[in-house]
Every structure is written in structure tokens, then in C-alpha cells.
Design a protein around this motif. Sequence first.
Motif, short mmCIF file in Angstrom:
data_model
loop_
_atom_site.label_atom_id
_atom_site.label_comp_id
_atom_site.label_asym_id
_atom_site.label_seq_id
_atom_site.Cartn_x
_atom_site.Cartn_y
_atom_site.Cartn_z
N GLN A 1 0.97 -1.13 0.12
CA GLN A 1 -0.21 0.27 -0.17
C GLN A 1 1.11 1.63 0.14
O GLN A 1 0.44 2.11 -0.38
N GLU A 2 1.90 0.92 0.25
CA GLU A 2 2.76 2.44 1.35
C GLU A 2 3.36 2.49 -0.54
O GLU A 2 3.67 4.15 -1.13
N THR A 3 3.96 1.23 -1.27
CA THR A 3 4.66 1.70 -2.84
C THR A 3 3.37 2.06 -3.51
O THR A 3 3.77 3.07 -4.64
N SER A 4 2.69 2.06 -3.47
CA SER A 4 1.60 2.21 -4.67
C SER A 4 0.93 3.62 -4.22
O SER A 4 0.67 4.49 -4.96
N ARG A 5 0.66 3.94 -3.21
CA ARG A 5 0.66 5.36 -2.44
C ARG A 5 1.98 6.51 -2.87
O ARG A 5 1.55 7.93 -3.32
N ARG A 6 3.15 5.98 -2.59
CA ARG A 6 4.52 6.61 -3.11
C ARG A 6 4.04 6.99 -4.58
O ARG A 6 4.27 8.05 -5.56
N ASN B 1 -11.49 1.63 -3.62
CA ASN B 1 -11.07 0.57 -4.46
C ASN B 1 -10.54 -0.44 -3.20
O ASN B 1 -9.27 -1.82 -3.84
N GLY B 2 -9.44 -0.22 -2.20
CA GLY B 2 -8.44 -0.13 -1.51
C GLY B 2 -7.07 -0.44 -1.81
O GLY B 2 -6.27 -0.69 -1.30
N ALA B 3 -7.36 0.57 -2.67
CA ALA B 3 -5.70 0.91 -3.15
C ALA B 3 -5.70 2.87 -3.81
O ALA B 3 -7.03 2.94 -4.05
N PRO B 4 -5.39 3.52 -3.93
CA PRO B 4 -4.74 4.82 -3.45
C PRO B 4 -5.43 5.03 -5.60
O PRO B 4 -5.02 3.99 -6.27
N ALA B 5 -5.67 6.59 -5.15
CA ALA B 5 -6.26 6.86 -6.06
C ALA B 5 -5.48 8.12 -6.62
O ALA B 5 -6.79 8.54 -5.53
#
Length: 139
Positions: free
Chosen positions: A5-10, A81-85
Motif C-alpha cells: 500500500q505504501e509503494t502504491s501510494r508513493r 477500492n482498497g488502493a490509492p487513486a
Amino acid sequence: MTVSQETSRRLAESFLAACQSGNLASLTQLLASDATAWADGGGRVRAALHPISGRETLAKRFLFWANQIPANHIQSIEEINGAPALLSWGDSQLNIVLTFDIIDGNITGLRCMMNPEKLAFLQRQLEKRQERQKLDELM
């Protein structure tokens, strides 16, 4: 490979920062060489009819589109949906939701939701989430 989640948000935050600053080199580095973008305008707003592929093509297109966003619109990264957008708001109305497919630390897919009916539904859900969060803070 599952991305944290951290990598996705970054990556989402870096994508937004590169678009806002107009940094083509940074934006290009975030994208996989075969990255593809899809758009859904629901036949109600203008959107690409076919997928757009290629790192350089996408980077240039997204910088162009970023320059078209009115200055009074607000962009932010939110969990959808559980992920950064990436969300874009104008006049208290949700206008765009951009979600990311990420593999091995690169953005491989971008899904741009511009369908007004779907955005209206999502906006109602986000407003309910904010109301719940406010209630939780009061307790």
C-alpha cells in the motif's frame, strides 16, 4: 508481485506531483514501457475511445491533460477500492478518478473514470465515508 500500500501510494503521489509540475522525465520514469491507459466517459463526456499505450505517449498525454485542469480544481490521492487513486474535484463535484495498476514498482495501467453517473455514485460514497469519519472522531 503484490505491491505494498505504501509503494502504491508513493507512486500515485509521485504521478500527481510530476503532472502538476510538468516534469516529463519524472512522469516517464514512473510508467512501465508498455503502460496502457483506458478511459470511461460513459458516452456522456469526451474520453478516449480506445486504449492508449506506450510510456512516452502516455506521459505526454497526461501532462497535456493536467494543463487543461482549471486552477480552481483540487487534486488529491484517496483510497478507492482498497488502493490509492487520484481524484479531481471542481465546484464540490468529483470530475475524474484515476486508478493505477502497478507491477514491480512501475505503473502499468491507468484507468480514468469520467462517467458522470459513476462519479456521482462514488461521490456519495465518499461523502458518507467522511461523515462516518467525523462521527468516529467525536466518539
